[in-house]
Design a protein around this motif. Sequence first.
Motif, PDB file in Angstrom:
ATOM      1  N   ALA A 139      32.133 -30.116   1.540  1.00 27.56           N
ATOM      2  CA  ALA A 139      30.773 -29.798   1.099  1.00 27.56           C
ATOM      3  C   ALA A 139      30.821 -29.053  -0.234  1.00 27.56           C
ATOM      4  O   ALA A 139      30.042 -29.336  -1.147  1.00 27.56           O
ATOM      5  CB  ALA A 139      30.050 -28.979   2.157  1.00 27.56           C
ATOM      6  N   ARG A 140      31.749 -28.126  -0.356  1.00 26.65           N
ATOM      7  CA  ARG A 140      31.859 -27.375  -1.610  1.00 26.65           C
ATOM      8  C   ARG A 140      32.273 -28.305  -2.756  1.00 26.65           C
ATOM      9  O   ARG A 140      31.727 -28.247  -3.850  1.00 26.65           O
ATOM     10  CB  ARG A 140      32.867 -26.234  -1.478  1.00 26.65           C
ATOM     11  CG  ARG A 140      33.003 -25.441  -2.787  1.00 26.65           C
ATOM     12  CD  ARG A 140      33.883 -24.230  -2.672  1.00 26.65           C
ATOM     13  NE  ARG A 140      35.229 -24.598  -2.263  1.00 26.65           N
ATOM     14  CZ  ARG A 140      36.174 -23.723  -1.939  1.00 26.65           C
ATOM     15  NH1 ARG A 140      35.909 -22.432  -1.947  1.00 26.65           N
ATOM     16  NH2 ARG A 140      37.371 -24.128  -1.570  1.00 26.65           N
ATOM     17  N   TYR A 141      33.243 -29.154  -2.465  1.00 24.71           N
ATOM     18  CA  TYR A 141      33.710 -30.106  -3.478  1.00 24.71           C
ATOM     19  C   TYR A 141      32.551 -30.979  -3.981  1.00 24.71           C
ATOM     20  O   TYR A 141      32.354 -31.158  -5.178  1.00 24.71           O
ATOM     21  CB  TYR A 141      34.822 -30.968  -2.872  1.00 24.71           C
ATOM     22  CG  TYR A 141      35.207 -32.163  -3.701  1.00 24.71           C
ATOM     23  CD1 TYR A 141      36.048 -32.029  -4.804  1.00 24.71           C
ATOM     24  CD2 TYR A 141      34.707 -33.432  -3.390  1.00 24.71           C
ATOM     25  CE1 TYR A 141      36.388 -33.130  -5.573  1.00 24.71           C
ATOM     26  CE2 TYR A 141      35.040 -34.536  -4.156  1.00 24.71           C
ATOM     27  CZ  TYR A 141      35.879 -34.384  -5.246  1.00 24.71           C
ATOM     28  OH  TYR A 141      36.203 -35.470  -6.015  1.00 24.71           O
ATOM     29  N   LEU A 142      31.776 -31.503  -3.039  1.00 23.35           N
ATOM     30  CA  LEU A 142      30.658 -32.377  -3.414  1.00 23.35           C
ATOM     31  C   LEU A 142      29.610 -31.608  -4.220  1.00 23.35           C
ATOM     32  O   LEU A 142      29.085 -32.098  -5.207  1.00 23.35           O
ATOM     33  CB  LEU A 142      30.007 -32.979  -2.152  1.00 23.35           C
ATOM     34  CG  LEU A 142      30.872 -33.970  -1.366  1.00 23.35           C
ATOM     35  CD1 LEU A 142      30.197 -34.341  -0.052  1.00 23.35           C
ATOM     36  CD2 LEU A 142      31.155 -35.235  -2.190  1.00 23.35           C
ATOM     37  N   TYR A 143      29.342 -30.396  -3.773  1.00 27.49           N
ATOM     38  CA  TYR A 143      28.359 -29.562  -4.479  1.00 27.49           C
ATOM     39  C   TYR A 143      28.789 -29.317  -5.928  1.00 27.49           C
ATOM     40  O   TYR A 143      28.009 -29.481  -6.865  1.00 27.49           O
ATOM     41  CB  TYR A 143      28.179 -28.235  -3.742  1.00 27.49           C
ATOM     42  CG  TYR A 143      27.366 -27.238  -4.525  1.00 27.49           C
ATOM     43  CD1 TYR A 143      25.978 -27.332  -4.588  1.00 27.49           C
ATOM     44  CD2 TYR A 143      28.006 -26.218  -5.232  1.00 27.49           C
ATOM     45  CE1 TYR A 143      25.240 -26.429  -5.331  1.00 27.49           C
ATOM     46  CE2 TYR A 143      27.272 -25.302  -5.984  1.00 27.49           C
ATOM     47  CZ  TYR A 143      25.892 -25.417  -6.029  1.00 27.49           C
ATOM     48  OH  TYR A 143      25.175 -24.524  -6.769  1.00 27.49           O
ATOM     49  N   LYS A 144      30.055 -28.970  -6.100  1.00 27.69           N
ATOM     50  CA  LYS A 144      30.560 -28.669  -7.446  1.00 27.69           C
ATOM     51  C   LYS A 144      30.537 -29.912  -8.336  1.00 27.69           C
ATOM     52  O   LYS A 144      30.435 -29.820  -9.548  1.00 27.69           O
ATOM     53  CB  LYS A 144      31.997 -28.123  -7.367  1.00 27.69           C
ATOM     54  CG  LYS A 144      32.083 -26.799  -6.619  1.00 27.69           C
ATOM     55  CD  LYS A 144      32.222 -25.617  -7.565  1.00 27.69           C
ATOM     56  CE  LYS A 144      32.113 -24.333  -6.784  1.00 27.69           C
ATOM     57  NZ  LYS A 144      32.183 -23.132  -7.558  1.00 27.69           N
ATOM     58  N   LYS A 145      30.685 -31.061  -7.686  1.00 28.69           N
ATOM     59  CA  LYS A 145      30.721 -32.316  -8.436  1.00 28.69           C
ATOM     60  C   LYS A 145      29.310 -32.811  -8.778  1.00 28.69           C
ATOM     61  O   LYS A 145      29.148 -33.802  -9.470  1.00 28.69           O
ATOM     62  CB  LYS A 145      31.431 -33.368  -7.567  1.00 28.69           C
ATOM     63  CG  LYS A 145      32.473 -34.179  -8.310  1.00 28.69           C
ATOM     64  CD  LYS A 145      33.132 -35.214  -7.403  1.00 28.69           C
ATOM     65  CE  LYS A 145      32.117 -36.210  -6.874  1.00 28.69           C
ATOM     66  NZ  LYS A 145      32.682 -37.374  -6.201  1.00 28.69           N
ATOM     67  N   GLY A 146      28.304 -32.145  -8.239  1.00 27.48           N
ATOM     68  CA  GLY A 146      26.923 -32.532  -8.519  1.00 27.48           C
ATOM     69  C   GLY A 146      26.405 -33.648  -7.622  1.00 27.48           C
ATOM     70  O   GLY A 146      25.432 -34.320  -7.943  1.00 27.48           O
ATOM     71  N   LEU A 172      20.426 -33.504   2.433  1.00 26.32           N
ATOM     72  CA  LEU A 172      19.987 -32.157   2.807  1.00 26.32           C
ATOM     73  C   LEU A 172      20.721 -31.173   1.907  1.00 26.32           C
ATOM     74  O   LEU A 172      21.917 -30.911   2.075  1.00 26.32           O
ATOM     75  CB  LEU A 172      20.307 -31.859   4.279  1.00 26.32           C
ATOM     76  CG  LEU A 172      19.973 -30.425   4.709  1.00 26.32           C
ATOM     77  CD1 LEU A 172      18.483 -30.173   4.702  1.00 26.32           C
ATOM     78  CD2 LEU A 172      20.554 -30.127   6.089  1.00 26.32           C
ATOM     79  N   GLU A 173      20.006 -30.658   0.937  1.00 27.43           N
ATOM     80  CA  GLU A 173      20.564 -29.712  -0.029  1.00 27.43           C
ATOM     81  C   GLU A 173      21.132 -28.483   0.706  1.00 27.43           C
ATOM     82  O   GLU A 173      20.434 -27.888   1.539  1.00 27.43           O
ATOM     83  CB  GLU A 173      19.439 -29.292  -0.994  1.00 27.43           C
ATOM     84  CG  GLU A 173      19.884 -28.630  -2.276  1.00 27.43           C
ATOM     85  CD  GLU A 173      20.805 -29.493  -3.131  1.00 27.43           C
ATOM     86  OE1 GLU A 173      21.693 -28.912  -3.757  1.00 27.43           O
ATOM     87  OE2 GLU A 173      20.636 -30.745  -3.150  1.00 27.43           O
ATOM     88  N   PRO A 174      22.385 -28.093   0.439  1.00 29.88           N
ATOM     89  CA  PRO A 174      22.985 -26.982   1.213  1.00 29.88           C
ATOM     90  C   PRO A 174      22.535 -25.598   0.739  1.00 29.88           C
ATOM     91  O   PRO A 174      23.352 -24.769   0.338  1.00 29.88           O
ATOM     92  CB  PRO A 174      24.479 -27.188   0.988  1.00 29.88           C
ATOM     93  CG  PRO A 174      24.573 -27.889  -0.310  1.00 29.88           C
ATOM     94  CD  PRO A 174      23.332 -28.711  -0.491  1.00 29.88           C
ATOM     95  N   VAL A 175      21.240 -25.348   0.803  1.00 31.09           N
ATOM     96  CA  VAL A 175      20.650 -24.115   0.260  1.00 31.09           C
ATOM     97  C   VAL A 175      21.366 -22.848   0.753  1.00 31.09           C
ATOM     98  O   VAL A 175      21.718 -21.977  -0.037  1.00 31.09           O
ATOM     99  CB  VAL A 175      19.150 -24.035   0.648  1.00 31.09           C
ATOM    100  CG1 VAL A 175      18.509 -22.809   0.018  1.00 31.09           C
ATOM    101  CG2 VAL A 175      18.428 -25.310   0.252  1.00 31.09           C
ATOM    102  N   HIS A 176      21.605 -22.794   2.068  1.00 31.13           N
ATOM    103  CA  HIS A 176      22.196 -21.578   2.638  1.00 31.13           C
ATOM    104  C   HIS A 176      23.661 -21.383   2.245  1.00 31.13           C
ATOM    105  O   HIS A 176      24.221 -20.322   2.455  1.00 31.13           O
ATOM    106  CB  HIS A 176      22.113 -21.612   4.168  1.00 31.13           C
ATOM    107  CG  HIS A 176      20.708 -21.517   4.667  1.00 31.13           C
ATOM    108  ND1 HIS A 176      19.880 -22.604   4.751  1.00 31.13           N
ATOM    109  CD2 HIS A 176      19.993 -20.454   5.092  1.00 31.13           C
ATOM    110  CE1 HIS A 176      18.709 -22.220   5.221  1.00 31.13           C
ATOM    111  NE2 HIS A 176      18.743 -20.935   5.436  1.00 31.13           N
ATOM    112  N   PHE A 177      24.276 -22.446   1.726  1.00 30.00           N
ATOM    113  CA  PHE A 177      25.705 -22.369   1.419  1.00 30.00           C
ATOM    114  C   PHE A 177      25.992 -22.097  -0.057  1.00 30.00           C
ATOM    115  O   PHE A 177      27.122 -21.796  -0.414  1.00 30.00           O
ATOM    116  CB  PHE A 177      26.403 -23.684   1.795  1.00 30.00           C
ATOM    117  CG  PHE A 177      26.596 -23.876   3.265  1.00 30.00           C
ATOM    118  CD1 PHE A 177      27.679 -23.295   3.915  1.00 30.00           C
ATOM    119  CD2 PHE A 177      25.699 -24.630   4.013  1.00 30.00           C
ATOM    120  CE1 PHE A 177      27.874 -23.469   5.273  1.00 30.00           C
ATOM    121  CE2 PHE A 177      25.887 -24.804   5.377  1.00 30.00           C
ATOM    122  CZ  PHE A 177      26.974 -24.223   6.004  1.00 30.00           C
ATOM    123  N   ILE A 178      24.984 -22.263  -0.901  1.00 24.47           N
ATOM    124  CA  ILE A 178      25.249 -22.260  -2.343  1.00 24.47           C
ATOM    125  C   ILE A 178      25.949 -20.985  -2.819  1.00 24.47           C
ATOM    126  O   ILE A 178      26.957 -21.064  -3.530  1.00 24.47           O
ATOM    127  CB  ILE A 178      23.944 -22.544  -3.136  1.00 24.47           C
ATOM    128  CG1 ILE A 178      23.570 -24.018  -2.907  1.00 24.47           C
ATOM    129  CG2 ILE A 178      24.130 -22.269  -4.628  1.00 24.47           C
ATOM    130  CD1 ILE A 178      22.259 -24.456  -3.485  1.00 24.47           C
TER     131      ILE A 178
END
Length: 448
Positions: A261-268, A273-279
Amino acid sequence: MIEKERVDVNMLYKDELLEEEKVFKDPVHRYVHVRDRVIWDLIATKEFQRLRRIKQLGTTYLTFHGAEHSRFNHSLGVYEIVRRILANFKELPHWEESERLLSLCAALLHDLGHGPFSHSFEKIFNLDHEDFTQRIITGNTEINQVLERVEPGFSQKVADVIAKTYEDKLVVSLISSQIDADRMDYLQRDAYYTGVSYGHFDMERILRVMRPIEDQVVIKSSGMHAVEDYIMSRYQMYWQVYFHPVTRSAEVILTKILHRARYLYKKGYAFQLEPVHFISFFNEQVSLDDYLKLDESIVYYYFQTWQEEKDPILSDLCERFMNRRLFKYVEFNPNLQIQEWMTLHKLFQEAGIDPDYYLEVDSSSDLPYDFYRPGEEEERLPIHLLMPGQELKELSRNSDIVEAISGKKRTDHKLYFPHDLLQSCADENIRVQIEEILYGQGGHTYAE
Ligand code: ZN
């Protein structure tokens, strides 16, 4: 004059008793008794109530289905044990009755900073639950407001006891030592909820033979066998419950989900479901507020929803975690099998199974009891027996059983992988090579 009145009000709060004693029904200690207004108010704060939504044993419920109990249960239990110890200490020399409320608060709040699946979250996001315990107690929280009503600076004292820096080490040793209220509660509680037959010992007896001596709690030598039982039950619980390989398999998957999840988030990547609580976790800038908002119910919500994500790795890992399709495991020593590890890595890549997410070594180790070794990575205060002539004797010097396991660190390494994905690998040749490494050396998978 006004100033004086205010002081009196504070004094009152510290000593205030509930009109009637309140009791919580508890399966381990039968009842948890609360009479102090301060304790009652602490339990009612939102930060303490949050502990109901954090499981005591993380992913262990996937191995032992009964293990759904929370940090809330455990925290009340530790408080109750300290309350009982102090009821016995009341009239004894060396014990300062003015430390009673402080000890009870520290016992109740010692695990306050645990988050959901602490172990995995701490590893991935570089967090420390002890640090959050300190921040919740001393920060802008309901807990802090209650503690500061006791007396200004009281919250810092509670934080110091939990951080083991408080000057009165006798108070510290009630909550963290090799025979403390924390361990006595979790061993029994975890045994009860997992349903295993290890973890039982005669706590009533131990409480009766505990004595305060200067800066530590010691055990009257007549209670030595009860303490031996406690040490053995701790040893067995670690290997039978806490380090169970199936639990660790679930934890490996959980860790990989967070990684992905972190990898995908960093990659844009565009999450459905946007991981709001994890950002803030992904960015390693977690505020106290962010931290307190993330409990296990939130984590499950994301994992449940991410099963539908387009990213095949994230959705597969979430599906595995939610539906308990865990990784299999074999014995594997990463220190001795470096070549095999590299070959497996390569073969997994050739088979189209990403080894960063589907291949992992997990090692667990435990030291059941140790005597004092200054300068060691974790200095441990030994358990002392109070002999009939009033001298103190370190436990392993008097007990053959404890001596046999003293200072003996045991480590267990396992390699985790998805057996089902290997089975469906189209290239027969690669699959056979992988299986030869995994199973060809006397190792074998276990049915969970
Ligand atoms: Zn604890």
